[in-house]
Each structure stands twice: as structure tokens, then as C-alpha cells.
Design an enzyme around this catalytic site. Structure first.
Site, PDB file in Angstrom:
ATOM      1  N   TYR A   1      27.094  -1.380 -39.196  1.00 30.98           N
ATOM      2  CA  TYR A   1      27.898  -1.022 -40.374  1.00 30.98           C
ATOM      3  C   TYR A   1      29.369  -0.864 -39.978  1.00 30.98           C
ATOM      4  CZ  TYR A   1      29.551   1.734 -44.363  1.00 30.98           C
ATOM      5  OH  TYR A   1      30.259   2.198 -45.456  1.00 30.98           O
TER       6      TYR A   1
ATOM      7  N   SER B   1      35.798   1.369 -44.456  1.00 33.35           N
ATOM      8  CA  SER B   1      35.226   2.699 -44.218  1.00 33.35           C
ATOM      9  C   SER B   1      35.962   3.318 -43.033  1.00 33.35           C
ATOM     10  CB  SER B   1      33.733   2.588 -43.878  1.00 33.35           C
ATOM     11  OG  SER B   1      33.236   3.823 -43.387  1.00 33.35           O
TER      12      SER B   1
END
Ligand SMILES: NC(=O)c1ccc[n+]([C@@H]2O[C@H](COP(=O)([O-])OP(=O)(O)OC[C@H]3O[C@@H](n4cnc5c(N)ncnc54)[C@H](O)[C@@H]3O)[C@@H](O)[C@H]2O)c1
Length: 256
Positions: free
Chosen positions: A157, A144
Site C-alpha cells: 500500500y 497517503s
């Protein structure tokens, strides 16, 4: 006739029931891939298989897989190999997103995000390595932009995705002599269930804004199909000299 880079290639995709994984599955199917689609959402994976077969005539099998469970990772890889005798590409895409103020996050939540997003990839890759070495195959993992730039309210995350990037580069080096390629893709915000979770939370500092894609202008998110082409490239022989790379696909969201 379009590209057929995946004729006679067997590809295992985790998190393929919805979103980016499903769009990638259909993109690879369009190029002839034989698919194994794994997800904890088995019905969703089965529906994706049915669509791939109906639209593109490829073989596609669904497998129930829970990224939280080490034994499930081993079973998934073993089942995939039992079905076809080999694996050419592994796409590690299953993931979860948790968003809250850092001070409110618990150790259990932090551990869950790491288990599902990072530790699961360790187990899957380790189990798949012998067959990937035999096929001189490749691994593409979904990281990401958060793993490169960080993201407010989702430190766990971001850290788990940074781990994916570091793992990718490490394994690209370690397994280059065996001919196995490892690459990662960093999507920006994408219109999926996880992408929706990126919206503001209560008490969010107004000074911390969501950055829009500069390519898309006012439309704030990319679509899963915008990411699928990058997976198809990195998993294909077009990328035979590409390993250890981290490809940002975010419509210029994070630059400038
Ligand atoms: N959408 C975004 O904005 C965005 C941005 C960057 C990275 N990503 C990453 O893309 C990947 C795919 O997410 P998406 O955006 O398509 O969202 P999504 O929610 O549509 O897809 C996630 C998939 O993972 C599966 N999954 C979740 N937990 C699982 C588990 N324990 N075991 C097995 N499967 C499980 C879900 O069932 C689903 O099919 C994720 O790794 C995510 O972190 C998404």
C-alpha cells in the site's frame, strides 16, 4: 453565500461512493460542481449523486467503474466526456488497503494493490489527458502519509501511494507547458472503511504503535470532511499556481 468555485465546472471523482470521495463530492457540490461519481459500488455512487442533487441542486451522474479493469477506466472517462463534452477536474481517489505481516503477503496481493491503487490511475489519466489539455484542467490524486513515511504491515500500500506521488510530480512537470496541473493529497488516518483497516492486526509488534493526530488529541482519526476541503482547494482556480505539490492533511499525525 459560500464559495462557488465550481460553477460551470465538471468534475469526475473515482471511489466516490463512500468515505473521502463521497465527502469531497458533497463539498464540491456545495460549491456548484457538476459531478460524475464513479465507483465499483454503483448503488453507493448513485446515493451520493442523489444527495448532491437534493442538497445542492447540482447535476450528478453515477458511473459503474472497476479500477481493476483497464477497459472500465477508458469507458468511465469516455462516458463522462460524452455526458458533458469536457472535464475540468479529475480526482483519482478509488483505492484499497491490505494489511498483513510482510512475510505473509503474496505476490498476487502485492500486484492487486498496485493494480487498483496505481496502475488504474495511469489508465484513467492517460484517457482523460486530451480533454484536460483542452480545458487546461487539473488532476488531484489521493496518496497517503504512508506514501511519504511508509507504514508497517502495509508495504505494498505504502509503495503504491509513493508511486502516486512520483507520478504526480512527473506529470506536473511534463504537462505544465500544456497548462494541466497535477497535485496529490496525503491524508493521515481518516474514519472510513479503509481507515478502520489501519487498526492493529494479530501478532503486531507492540513497539509499533498507531500515531494519534496531535490536533485532535485523544480522538484518533480525522473525518472524511477534514480532507474534502483540501481537494476543493487544489481542484479550484484558487490553486492555479499550484502544481506538483503533495499536501499532507493529517492533523499533525506524522510530524514531530
Ligand atoms: N481512510 C484513511 O485513513 C486513508 C488514509 C490515507 C489515504 N486514504 C486513501 O483515501 C482513498 C479513499 O479511501 P477512504 O478512506 O475514503 O475509504 P473507503 O473504503 O470509504 O473508500 C474507497 C472507495 O473506493 C472504492 N473502490 C474500492 N475498490 C474499487 C475498485 N476496484 N474500483 C472502483 N472503486 C473502488 C470503494 O467502493 C469506496 O467507495 C483511498 O485511495 C485510500 O487509499 C485513506
Amino acid at each position: 453565500m459560500g464559495l462557488r468555485r465550481f460553477d460551470n465546472k465538471v468534475v469526475l471523482i473515482t471511489g466516490a461512493a463512500t468515505g473521502i470521495g463521497r465527502a469531497t463530492a458533497l463539498r464540491l457540490a456545495a460549491e456548484g460542481a457538476t459531478l460524475i461519481l464513479a465507483d465499483r459500488n454503483l448503488a453507493g455512487a448513485q446515493a451520493a449523486c442523489a444527495e448532491a442533487t437534493e442538497r445542492f441542486g447540482v447535476r450528478a451522474d453515477a458511473i459503474a467503474y472497476d479500477a481493476a479493469d483497464t477497459a472500465s477506466a477508458r469507458d468511465m472517462v469516455d462516458t463522462a466526456i460524452a455526458l458533458h463534452g469536457c472535464l475540468d477536474s479529475l480526482i483519482n481517489n478509488a483505492g484499497i488497503y491490505r494489511r498483513d505481516h510482510f512475510a505473509r503477503q503474496t505476490g498476487d496481493e502485492w500486484a492487486l494493490v498496485f493494480r487498483l491503487n496505481l496502475e488504474s490511475v495511469f489508465h484513467v489519466v492517460q484517457q482523460a489527458l486530451p480533454t484536460l489539455i483542452a480545458s487546461r484542467g487539473n488532476v488531484v490524486s489521493t496518496a497517503s502519509t504512508a506514501g511519504v513515511d511508509g507504514i508497517a504491515y502495509a508495504a505494498a500500500y505504502a509503495a503504491s501511494k509513493a508511486g502516486i506521488i512520483a507520478m504526480t510530480k512527473s506529470l506536473a512537470t511534463e504537462y505544465a507547458p500544456k497548462g494541466v496541473r497535477f497535485n496529490a493529497i496525503c491524508p493521515g488516518r481518516v474514519r472510513t472503511e479503509i481507515g478502520t483497516g489501519l487498526l492493529p492486526i494479530d501478532d503486531q509488534d507492540p513497539a509499533i504503535s498507531v500515531r494519534p493526530s496531535k490536533l485532535l488529541g485523544k480522538i484518533e482519526t480525522g473525518e472524511p470532511e477534514d480532507i474534502a476541503g483540501a481537494f476543493a482547494y487544489l481542484a479550484s482556480d484558487d490553486a492555479s499556481y499550484v502544481s506538483g505539490s503533495v499536501l499532507v492533511v493529517d492533523g499533525a499525525q506524522t510530524v514531530g
